[in-house]
Design a protein around this motif. Sequence first.
Motif, PDB file in Angstrom:
ATOM      1  N   ASP A  67       0.848  -1.198   0.000  1.00 39.06           N
ATOM      2  CA  ASP A  67       0.000   0.000   0.000  1.00 39.06           C
ATOM      3  C   ASP A  67       0.884   1.248   0.000  1.00 39.06           C
ATOM      4  OD1 ASP A  67      -1.819   2.012   0.279  1.00 39.06           O
ATOM      5  OD2 ASP A  67      -2.851   1.170   2.020  1.00 39.06           O
ATOM      6  N   PRO A  68       1.159   1.809  -1.180  1.00 44.15           N
ATOM      7  CA  PRO A  68       2.054   2.976  -1.266  1.00 44.15           C
ATOM      8  C   PRO A  68       1.409   4.288  -0.825  1.00 44.15           C
ATOM      9  CG  PRO A  68       1.221   2.406  -3.433  1.00 44.15           C
ATOM     10  CD  PRO A  68       0.700   1.353  -2.495  1.00 44.15           C
ATOM     11  N   THR A  69       0.199   4.219  -0.260  1.00 46.96           N
ATOM     12  CA  THR A  69      -0.471   5.446   0.185  1.00 46.96           C
ATOM     13  C   THR A  69      -0.388   5.633   1.698  1.00 46.96           C
ATOM     14  OG1 THR A  69      -2.642   4.381   0.495  1.00 46.96           O
ATOM     15  CG2 THR A  69      -2.121   5.218  -1.709  1.00 46.96           C
ATOM     16  N   ARG A  70       0.236   4.699   2.404  1.00 42.36           N
ATOM     17  CA  ARG A  70       0.287   4.769   3.863  1.00 42.36           C
ATOM     18  C   ARG A  70       1.486   5.599   4.334  1.00 42.36           C
ATOM     19  NH1 ARG A  70      -2.280   0.344   6.531  1.00 42.36           N
ATOM     20  NH2 ARG A  70      -1.266   1.094   8.444  1.00 42.36           N
ATOM     21  N   PRO A  71       1.326   6.366   5.417  1.00 38.32           N
ATOM     22  CA  PRO A  71       2.444   7.181   5.909  1.00 38.32           C
ATOM     23  C   PRO A  71       3.640   6.347   6.360  1.00 38.32           C
ATOM     24  CG  PRO A  71       0.636   7.156   7.505  1.00 38.32           C
ATOM     25  CD  PRO A  71       0.115   6.538   6.248  1.00 38.32           C
ATOM     26  N   GLU A  72       3.373   5.128   6.883  1.00 41.53           N
ATOM     27  CA  GLU A  72       4.467   4.263   7.330  1.00 41.53           C
ATOM     28  C   GLU A  72       5.439   3.947   6.193  1.00 41.53           C
ATOM     29  OE1 GLU A  72       0.826   2.861   9.792  1.00 41.53           O
ATOM     30  OE2 GLU A  72       1.243   3.662   7.788  1.00 41.53           O
ATOM     31  N   VAL A  73       4.896   3.835   4.977  1.00 39.97           N
ATOM     32  CA  VAL A  73       5.724   3.495   3.818  1.00 39.97           C
ATOM     33  C   VAL A  73       6.738   4.604   3.547  1.00 39.97           C
ATOM     34  CG1 VAL A  73       5.707   2.960   1.351  1.00 39.97           C
ATOM     35  CG2 VAL A  73       3.870   2.100   2.830  1.00 39.97           C
ATOM     36  N   PHE A  74       6.285   5.859   3.647  1.00 42.57           N
ATOM     37  CA  PHE A  74       7.182   6.974   3.352  1.00 42.57           C
ATOM     38  C   PHE A  74       8.193   7.209   4.473  1.00 42.57           C
ATOM     39  CE2 PHE A  74       3.763   7.723   0.363  1.00 42.57           C
ATOM     40  CZ  PHE A  74       4.491   7.980  -0.796  1.00 42.57           C
ATOM     41  N   VAL A  75       7.815   6.889   5.709  1.00 38.56           N
ATOM     42  CA  VAL A  75       8.804   6.956   6.791  1.00 38.56           C
ATOM     43  C   VAL A  75       9.871   5.890   6.568  1.00 38.56           C
ATOM     44  CG1 VAL A  75       9.204   6.680   9.261  1.00 38.56           C
ATOM     45  CG2 VAL A  75       7.212   7.954   8.474  1.00 38.56           C
ATOM     46  N   PRO A 105       6.127   9.299  13.645  1.00 37.27           N
ATOM     47  CA  PRO A 105       7.462   8.996  13.098  1.00 37.27           C
ATOM     48  C   PRO A 105       7.898   9.915  11.968  1.00 37.27           C
ATOM     49  CG  PRO A 105       6.283   6.962  13.523  1.00 37.27           C
ATOM     50  CD  PRO A 105       5.298   8.075  13.730  1.00 37.27           C
ATOM     51  N   GLY A 106       6.945  10.432  11.189  1.00 35.47           N
ATOM     52  CA  GLY A 106       7.297  11.380  10.130  1.00 35.47           C
ATOM     53  C   GLY A 106       7.907  12.647  10.699  1.00 35.47           C
ATOM     54  N   TYR A 107       7.324  13.138  11.787  1.00 29.37           N
ATOM     55  CA  TYR A 107       7.862  14.328  12.448  1.00 29.37           C
ATOM     56  C   TYR A 107       9.234  14.042  13.063  1.00 29.37           C
ATOM     57  CZ  TYR A 107       3.247  16.490  12.027  1.00 29.37           C
ATOM     58  OH  TYR A 107       2.090  17.027  11.542  1.00 29.37           O
ATOM     59  N   ILE A 108       9.402  12.817  13.576  1.00 27.26           N
ATOM     60  CA  ILE A 108      10.690  12.452  14.177  1.00 27.26           C
ATOM     61  C   ILE A 108      11.799  12.534  13.131  1.00 27.26           C
ATOM     62  CG2 ILE A 108      12.021  10.543  15.168  1.00 27.26           C
ATOM     63  CD1 ILE A 108       9.435   9.646  16.559  1.00 27.26           C
ATOM     64  N   MET A 109      11.543  11.951  11.946  1.00 22.06           N
ATOM     65  CA  MET A 109      12.567  11.975  10.889  1.00 22.06           C
ATOM     66  C   MET A 109      12.864  13.401  10.450  1.00 22.06           C
ATOM     67  SD  MET A 109      13.517   8.897  10.512  1.00 22.06           S
ATOM     68  CE  MET A 109      14.533   9.111   9.069  1.00 22.06           C
TER      69      MET A 109
END
Length: 235
Positions: A67-75, A105-109
């Motif tokens: 699922d390339p639409t999930r935020p976990e994938v981009f993190v 996790p996106g904010y952490i990165m």
Amino acid sequence: MFNLFVNLYVKVEAIIGKNDEAIMNFEKVRSIDPYIVTYMDEYAMLLKIKSDHSKLNKLVHDLLSIDPTRPEVFVALSVLCEGKDERGTLSNAEKSIRIDERHIPGYIMKAKKFYESALRLEPGYLGAALALAELHVIEGRNGDAVSLLERYLKDWADDSLHVKLAQVFAATNMLQEALSHYQAAQRINPQNEAAKKGLERLEKQMKGVDPDALEEEEENEVDDADGEQIETELL
């Protein structure tokens, strides 16, 4: 639902520094449900810590196909780019936030890139070092947090630096080291409340008592007392 519960448990393992156990349990979860995406960015961070690049590459490839639409994938993509493509690291972290602005996790990165840039520009910036160390701890990189902070000990007689080191050591059950740094913080600043409270918690830990359990009991006692007072007033 069971897998989500297990994933949450594994996330806690990573937070308290049990990285090897967390990795093993993430792998068990994926063997049960190879299509799970939730918390897989946390798994990616752990693989990065262990420098297991082949597993990290495969994980990111799998997540993109699921699922390339999930935020976990981009993190996870951001983690993969880290150290090789700084622009890609930041760009993917920002994409995860745009997809879900509540995805921490996106904010952490993104914050990591900010503080790392600040330290490159001004290596002696202690505030940035303390903030970056806190992010390392959140990611389960307790060793990196200690290494970063210890570099500042020679040049900084700062109570907040010793408190942060004490907190990291306490979280990884290195209690004597934690005690030493809390005491150092108090010698520098006897009024430091974080050091005082940290020492109180540490004393309980050193006696084998869970300090959080005691705090919960005290809160319950206060709630019970308040309830009894209200009942008395009603009578």
